[in-house]
Design a protein around this motif. Sequence first.
Motif, PDB file in Angstrom:
ATOM      1  N   LEU A  43      96.087  89.561  37.102  1.00 26.01           N
ATOM      2  CA  LEU A  43      96.077  90.845  36.407  1.00 26.01           C
ATOM      3  C   LEU A  43      97.507  91.383  36.250  1.00 26.01           C
ATOM      4  O   LEU A  43      97.887  91.907  35.203  1.00 26.01           O
ATOM      5  N   HIS A  44      98.288  91.202  37.290  1.00 23.89           N
ATOM      6  CA  HIS A  44      99.681  91.631  37.261  1.00 23.89           C
ATOM      7  C   HIS A  44     100.449  90.873  36.165  1.00 23.89           C
ATOM      8  O   HIS A  44     101.223  91.463  35.415  1.00 23.89           O
ATOM      9  N   LEU A  45     100.202  89.576  36.078  1.00 21.94           N
ATOM     10  CA  LEU A  45     100.874  88.759  35.064  1.00 21.94           C
ATOM     11  C   LEU A  45     100.436  89.169  33.658  1.00 21.94           C
ATOM     12  O   LEU A  45     101.250  89.201  32.734  1.00 21.94           O
ATOM     13  N   ALA A  46      99.169  89.522  33.514  1.00 23.13           N
ATOM     14  CA  ALA A  46      98.667  89.953  32.210  1.00 23.13           C
ATOM     15  C   ALA A  46      99.359  91.256  31.799  1.00 23.13           C
ATOM     16  O   ALA A  46      99.747  91.451  30.653  1.00 23.13           O
ATOM     17  N   GLN A  47      99.538  92.120  32.793  1.00 24.79           N
ATOM     18  CA  GLN A  47     100.216  93.379  32.514  1.00 24.79           C
ATOM     19  C   GLN A  47     101.641  93.106  32.031  1.00 24.79           C
ATOM     20  O   GLN A  47     102.120  93.699  31.070  1.00 24.79           O
ATOM     21  N   LYS A  48     102.310  92.165  32.693  1.00 24.90           N
ATOM     22  CA  LYS A  48     103.679  91.840  32.304  1.00 24.90           C
ATOM     23  C   LYS A  48     103.744  91.218  30.911  1.00 24.90           C
ATOM     24  O   LYS A  48     104.679  91.454  30.152  1.00 24.90           O
TER      25      LYS A  48
END
Lengths: 301, 418
Positions: A43-48
């Motif tokens: 999810l963090h990577l998707a946000q980035k």
Amino acid sequence: MSFDLSHLRQLEAESIHIFREVAAEFERPCLLFSGGKDSIVMLHLAQKAFWPARMPFVVMHVDTGHNFAEVLEFRDRRVAELGVRLVVASVPEAIDAGRAVEETGPRASRNRLQTAVLLHAIEENRFDALFGGARRDEEKARAKERVYSFRDEFGQWDPKNQRPELWSLYNGRIRMGEHIRVFPISNYTELDVWQYIKDEEIEVPSVYFAHRREVFERDSVLLSTGPYVTLMDGEEPFTETVRYRTVGDMSCTGAVPSSADTVDKIIEEVAATRITERGATRADDKVSEAAMEDRKREGYF
Amino acid sequence: MEMLRFATAGSVDDGKSTLIGRLLYDTKTIFEDQLEAVEKASVQMGAEYTNLALLTDGLRAEREQGITIDVAYRYFATPRRKFIIADTPGHIQYTRNMVTGASTADLAIVLIDARKGVLEQSRRHGFLASLLRIPHLVLAVNKMDLVDYDQQRFFEVRNEFRDFAAKLNIADLTFIPVSALHGDNIVDRSANMEWYQGSSLLHHLEEVHIASDRNLIDARFPVQYVIRPQSDQYHDYRGYAGTVAGGVLRTGDEVTVLASGFSSTIKSIDTFDGPVAEAFSPMAVTIRLNDEIDISRGDMIVRPNNQPTVAQDIDAMVCWMSERVSLRPNSKFVIKHTTRSTKAIVKDLTYLLDVNTLHRDDSAAELSLNEIGRVQIRSQVPLFFDEYRRNRQTGSFVLIDEATNATVAAGMILGTLS
Ligand SMILES: Nc1nc2c(ncn2[C@@H]2O[C@H](COP(=O)(O)OP(=O)(O)OP(=O)(O)O)[C@@H](O)[C@H]2O)c(=O)[nH]1
Ligand SMILES: [Mg+2]
């Protein structure tokens, strides 16, 4: 100037590339979020990948009803912070509606039911791509899977007939009713995930850190006592300092004895451990040598 | 930490999976529960030794047949590097899976059974490694234990492969005598082969110089996705997201956008963690320009005085991967190249290449499964490409069969047609 990227930055770039590729080529992607560390990292990577825009897809939790309260709380808070829509595909609801039948007995598991509920939700929402947080180092069947893993109209994986996957040219072409499971963190190991969590200061639910808990031993796995399990003869609850290496269904996810109460200590522990994450914690994988392959074929995560 | 991706290759039963198992075992990367499972399975199969190949041969069918069918990815790290291993199948039927595993590799280990010497599959895989431009090749002469660790035999195999390799483009070729089963020259230098003065395999993997394998000269930024937040805070934000496929891009750089040909300058290179001054391969970033130009997925941002070839006629080597259809002149496919997908037609099959003799058969009418040939392709819209040997990202493509959506070919661009 050296133009070097550390392995974590290379892995991150690969993941971001995959997210963007899917967003560009699919109509209705969805990110599977369990509240576990891998899906949190995902999810963090998707946000980035889409910053400063929001990620252009919904988040789905396949909920067995056997949750850690702190993980559910974490899920809802994270989703609210990101302003994304959460779809909950609920196993208890499917049971109530008669779409799934609960197993009985003290070893009853909702693992198989999860697959049916997931496939039903994919169909109902017409999702054509689903991001999953599986890593190839977790299990030998996963070690074989492509980043873009094709599923037929029955949601099934055919390990003997996977599409060639060359360079970073992913083939996402499908027909109606078929879908692709996409694994953006395929190449991270458990240690990479924790180092990344540290580097990025990513928050994870408290059950990952050492805490006192009432547990009992079953099939050499430490399970938490609580409303979702029935003790069998000879199973004696005791209190132990433990933490979770994976977070899933409470009735089949085991805790490990550990005093690691910070991310740094977890990294130390993971670097030194001699047992795989699933071996230490998953009662469901102990059924047979090919348990994971069989479940994956049927459409499991 | 640096990261190295490598693939194993070579003929069936030459010991690829065993070698990986040995590397993992000796670097203490195998977990107790994995080892226990493998020991149990070995006993069940009646094996004399613990079959380390079972560590990567994880599928039911693979264990039943005792061969590798599809690539397995494995991971290990030493204090120097993180390694991603692709253990690929040796069986000719599964060549496409070998190519899958090898396409992203920085290094390939081709194994040869010391007793058998160079086989057709060893040549095929050596050739594929050179075709895929894997920058470093290790030829591991395996099963040295079965030839009494004989130096002479090692030299014979080495010379035989060297003769073949002389006809290929292999920039860096290293020969190591090993026994995957017993661990000779895998992690430590072997006491059984005092005559060998080179590095152990692991030492070589740790030391081989990979930093200069990337193209840092030709700036190439295929636009993957346009980021438009449509929020109050970023109301007018318009960023072009993508992964740098070559060269270095810097804030302030003058750029040209293909296909339109319009020019602008880089206003900023954004990431979630803040803007960066420069971006290089394989960074995934978002570029904003100082001018409003219509740019979408499939376009490419480059430097005005260093542009890729823009053309519809492509001269390429392809590795054919379909058993269902073959490649023939006039066959139509979807071509996927960088972030651009379009239709393509095969204009001509220039020749089929015999990987054993490297003979070119220009009378061939088609390419079928696992065959390699040179083709001329015309795409419906222009593609922006470089020669594969100059840039593995902007020089590669895949062909997709529209009837089945299967990936049917891996392509490596030689150039355009004059
Ligand atoms: N004596 C001896 N036997 C070996 C050695 N390396 C591998 N073997 C044996 O050779 C057989 C084949 O090994 P694998 O590792 O499965 O071969 P592979 O190259 O992975 O085969 P495919 O993946 O099917 O192409 C097994 O029985 C191994 O135990 C070695 O160094 N010495
Ligand atoms: Mg093998």
